[in-house]
Design a protein around this motif. Structure first.
Motif, short mmCIF file in Angstrom:
data_model
loop_
_atom_site.label_atom_id
_atom_site.label_comp_id
_atom_site.label_asym_id
_atom_site.label_seq_id
_atom_site.Cartn_x
_atom_site.Cartn_y
_atom_site.Cartn_z
N THR A 124 47.37 26.29 29.81
CA THR A 124 47.69 25.55 31.03
C THR A 124 48.93 26.13 31.70
N ILE A 125 49.97 26.40 30.89
CA ILE A 125 51.21 26.96 31.45
C ILE A 125 50.97 28.33 32.06
N ALA A 126 50.22 29.18 31.31
CA ALA A 126 49.94 30.54 31.82
C ALA A 126 49.15 30.49 33.12
N LEU A 127 48.13 29.63 33.18
CA LEU A 127 47.34 29.52 34.40
C LEU A 127 48.14 28.88 35.51
N GLY A 128 48.98 27.91 35.15
CA GLY A 128 49.82 27.27 36.16
C GLY A 128 50.81 28.23 36.79
N MET A 129 51.32 29.19 35.97
CA MET A 129 52.25 30.19 36.51
C MET A 129 51.53 31.12 37.49
N ALA A 130 50.24 31.35 37.23
CA ALA A 130 49.46 32.17 38.16
C ALA A 130 49.11 31.37 39.41
N SER A 131 48.69 30.09 39.20
CA SER A 131 48.34 29.23 40.32
C SER A 131 48.42 27.78 39.88
N ALA A 141 41.47 34.95 43.71
CA ALA A 141 41.66 36.40 43.77
C ALA A 141 41.03 36.97 45.04
N PHE A 142 39.86 36.43 45.44
CA PHE A 142 39.20 36.89 46.66
C PHE A 142 40.06 36.64 47.88
N GLN A 143 40.78 35.49 47.84
CA GLN A 143 41.65 35.17 48.97
C GLN A 143 43.01 35.85 48.87
N GLY A 144 43.25 36.58 47.77
CA GLY A 144 44.51 37.30 47.61
C GLY A 144 45.67 36.44 47.13
N ILE A 148 44.81 40.99 40.47
CA ILE A 148 43.69 41.35 39.61
C ILE A 148 44.03 41.08 38.15
N GLY A 149 45.28 41.38 37.76
CA GLY A 149 45.70 41.11 36.38
C GLY A 149 45.65 39.63 36.05
N GLN A 150 46.07 38.79 37.02
CA GLN A 150 46.00 37.34 36.81
C GLN A 150 44.56 36.86 36.77
N LEU A 151 43.67 37.52 37.52
CA LEU A 151 42.25 37.18 37.48
C LEU A 151 41.67 37.49 36.10
N VAL A 152 42.01 38.67 35.57
CA VAL A 152 41.55 39.04 34.23
C VAL A 152 42.05 38.01 33.20
N MET A 153 43.34 37.63 33.32
CA MET A 153 43.90 36.63 32.41
C MET A 153 43.16 35.30 32.55
#
Length: 566
Positions: free
Chosen positions: A155-162, A272-275, A279-284
Motif C-alpha cells: 500500500t505504501i509503495a503504491l501510494g508513493m507512486a499514486s 501510466a497511459f496518462q503519464g 514505466i518503472g512505477q507501472l512495472v512495480m
C-alpha cells in the motif's frame, strides 16, 4: 500454589489465550521471520520497478550488477526467512498440540461429575483433532501479522507512486475483510456441528467394538450397524455442508482478491497511459498487483482458521472444565487399612453400614446387580461427595480427606468389565512395569494356560480391547492385573463370571491364599468365592440384611440358598 497453566480452563477463549501466552517467544520469532519473508516478497516487484527505472536512465554494467546483487539478497532473505520461520512455528504448533492432547487425555481418565455427557469416543476425537486444530492458532497469528505487513508495504509503495493506487488497496482490503468475516462465522458454526457429529460417530464405534461379541450372540449386530450408519450419515452430510461453506468462502476470497488485483493493474495502466506514473512505477504496480494476491489470500483465510481453532478450543473446554467427581484431599491413608461405610445413601443403597477390618477377606452377595454397581461406584470414588449421604472411611480416615492419587495407590477397585489394551499380556498385567508379583498373579488368576499356549509367553501380542482373546481369558487377564498391583485393599466385582466352575474354584482358593493378611472385598454371587471368604455380607434392597460364613448361610437362609446355589 496453582499456576495459570495448571488451572482448569473454563472456556475456549481461555484455552486459546493460554496457548498464545505459552508460545509468545516462538510466535514473536516466527512473526519476525515471516514478516521478513513477506517484506522480501513485496520488495521483489518494487525492486524490479526501480531496476527498470534506473536502467532506462543509466545503461551501465555497474547498474546491472548492483541490480543482480539486490535481487539475490531479496531472494536469499525470502528463502531463509520462510524456512526458519515455518520451522519455529510448526515446532511450537506440534509441541502445543501434544500438551493439550496429554492434558485432555489426563482429564478424560479422571472421573467427572455425571452431568457431563462425554463418551470415550468423543474424548478421543477431542484429544486428537481438536487439540491439533486449537494449536494451529500459533501459526495463524504470525501469518496474519506477516500478511498485514505485506499489504501495508504494498500500500505504501503504491501510494508513493499514486495516492489513487494506495487508496484502492486500502479500501479493497477493508471490503475483503468485511465480507469474509461475515462468512467465517458460518464456517465456525458449521465446523462445531461437524466436530460434534464426528465425535458422536466415534463414540458409537467404541460402543459397538465393546459389545460386538454379545451383539453377535443374540443377532443384534445388524440393528447396531444400522444405528451407526445413521450417525455416520449425519456426520457425512454435515461434512458436506462444511465443505460447501469452505468452498464458497475460498471461491469468494479468490474472486474478490483477483478483482482487487485486476483493479490495481488496470488503474496503474491507465495512470501510466496518462503519464501520471513512470514505466518503472507501472512495472512495480503490475508486479505488486500479482503478488498482493498471496498475502491477501492468507489474510482472508485467517478468520476461517481462527473460527475453527475457537470451535475446537470450546470442545476441549467441555473436557478440561468438567468438574471432578471428587475434590482431592491432602492426606494419605494409613498402611494396611480397614474399610467402613457408615449410613451411606446413594442410588439403590439405603443407609448402608458395614465394616471390614484390615486383613480380612470378605465377600458381599448382592441380590440386585444395580445395587452392586452403586456400591462399586462409591468405593471407586466415582461419585461426588455431595451426591451421596453418609461417610466412607479408609483406615479410619474419611475418603474425602484423602488425595485421589494416594487413594488409588492404597485401594484398587477392579470392575467386572475392566478394559484390555493393545500391547502384550505382560503390559496388560503390569502397565507400569514395576510389579514384582507377575508370576504369582498369573498363577492365581489361572492365566498360565494362556501364557503357555503361545510361544512368546507373556510377550504374546494382545489386540485392542483383547479382540484376540476369549471372554474368559480377558476376565482372567483383568484379574491378574488387579492382583499384580498388590495394593493394601483390593475390591473385585464379579471377577469370575466368564470362567467355568472348576477354574472358578481354583481361582477362589488362589485369591484367598495370595491375599492372605491384606484386606480383600469380593462383590459376587459365585459360590466358590463366597465359600473362600472369611465371611459373607448379604446386600439386599440396598442394605446389609445378614452376615455369616457361606456354609452357615446355605444351611440357615433359604433366600440366600436360592440366590447363590448353582
Amino acid at each position: 500454589m496453582t499456576t495459570p497453566d495448571t488451572q482448569r480452563p473454563r472456556t475456549g477463549s481461555e484455552i486459546l489465550w493460554t496457548t498464545l501466552r505459552r508460545n509468545v517467544g516462538a510466535m514473536t520469532s516466527g512473526t519476525v521471520l515471516m514478516g521478513m519473508y513477506q517484506a522480501g516478497e513485496t520488495a521483489f516487484p518494487i525492486a524490479l520497478g526501480l531496476i527498470v527505472e534506473h536502467t532506462m536512465r543509466d545503461r551501465s554494467l555497474d547498474s546491472l550488477g548492483l541490480a543482480i546483487v539486490a535481487l539475490a539478497v531479496i531472494i536469499t532473505t525470502v528463502s531463509f526467512s520462510w524456512r526458519f520461520g515455518m520451522r519455529i512455528l510448526q515446532k511450537a504448533n506440534t509441541t502445543e498440540a501434544h500438551r493439550w492432547r496429554v492434558r485432555v487425555a489426563a482429564c478424560g481418565l479422571q472421573p467427572v461429575a455425571r452431568d457431563v455427557d462425554l463418551k470415550s469416543g468423543e474424548v478421543l476425537t477431542i484429544a486428537t483433532e481438536d487439540a491439533d486444530q486449537t494449536a494451529d492458532i500459533i501459526e495463524v497469528v504470525p501469518l496474519l501479522v506477516s500478511s498485514l505487513v505485506a499489504v501495508l508495504i504494498a500500500t505504501i509503495a503504491l501510494g508513493m507512486a499514486s495516492i489513487r493506487l494506495g487508496l484502492l488497496v486500502i479500501l479493497g482490503t477493508a471490503a475483503i475483510l468485511t465480507i469474509l468475516s461475515v462468512m467465517s462465522k458460518r464456517i465456525g458454526t458449521s465446523t462445531r456441528e461437524q466436530q460434534a457429529r464426528v465425535a458422536r460417530a466415534g463414540a458409537k464405534v467404541a460402543d459397538l467394538i465393546t459389545g460386538l461379541r454379545p451383539l453377535h450372540g443374540f443377532g443384534g449386530n445388524h440393528a447396531a450397524f444400522r444405528s451407526y450408519r445413521e450417525v455416520s450419515t449425519e456426520a457425512k452430510h454435515q461434512a458436506i455442508t462444511v465443505a460447501r461453506v469452505n468452498g464458497a468462502y475460498a471461491g469468494t476470497a479468490l474472486a474478490i482478491n483477483a478483482t482487487l488485483a485486476t483493479a490495481v493493474t488496470l488503474t496503474a495502466g491507465w495512470l501510466a497511459f496518462q503519464g501520471q506514473i513512470t514505466i518503472g512505477q507501472l512495472v512495480m504496480a503490475v508486479g505488486l498487483a500479482q503478488f498482493i494476491m498471496e498475502p491477501l489470500k492468507l489474510f482472508s483465510e485467517m478468520p476461517k482458521y481462527v473460527m475453527i481453532a475457537r470451535a475446537s478450543a470450546e470442545r476441549m473446554a467441555l473436557v478440561l472444565a468438567a468438574p471432578p467427581a471428587q475434590t482431592p484431599g491432602p492426606e494419605r491413608p494409613a498402611t494396611g487399612g480397614d474399610i467402613e461405610l457408615d449410613c451411606v445413601d446413594y442410588g439403590t443403597l439405603h443407609k448402608l453400614k458395614f465394616h471390614v477390618p484390615a486383613g480380612e477377606f470378605v465377600a458381599i452377595a448382592a441380590y440386585q446387580p444395580r445395587t452392586a454397581a452403586d456400591l462399586v461406584s462409591i468405593l471407586a470414588a466415582n461419585v461426588p461427595p455431595d451426591a451421596y449421604e453418609g461417610v466412607v472411611r479408609i483406615s479410619g480416615q474419611r475418603a474425602t480427606d484423602l488425595s485421589i492419587e494416594a487413594l488409588r495407590e492404597h485401594m484398587l477397585v477392579n470392575p467386572y468389565d475392566g478394559e484390555i489394551f493393545a500391547g502384550t499380556l505382560r503390559t496388560n498385567i503390569d502397565p507400569s512395569g514395576t510389579s514384582r508379583m507377575i508370576p504369582e498373579a498369573v498363577a492365581a488368576s489361572m492365566l498360565t494356560d494362556v501364557v503357555a499356549l503361545h510361544r512368546a509367553g507373556l510377550d504374546h501380542a494382545v489386540r485392542d480391547r483383547g479382540a484376540n482373546l476369549s471372554g474368559g481369558q480377558r476376565q482372567r487377564l483383568s484379574l491378574a492385573r488387579a492382583l499384580a498391583a498388590d495394593t493394601d485393599v483390593l475390591v473385585l466385582h464379579d471377577p469370575t463370571t466368564a470362567v467355568d466352575a472348576v477354574t472358578e474354584q481354583l481361582i477362589a482358593r488362589n485369591i484367598a491364599e495370595l491375599r492372605r493378611g491384606r484386606t480383600t472385598i469380593v462383590i459376587t454371587s459365585s459360590p466358590a468365592l463366597l465359600d473362600a471368604a472369611d465371611r459373607v455380607l448379604v446386600l439386599d434392597d440396598g442394605a446389609i440384611t445378614t452376615e455369616d460364613t457361606h456354609r452357615n448361610l446355605l444351611s440357615t437362609n433359604e433366600t440366600y440358598r436360592q440366590a447363590v446355589a448353582r
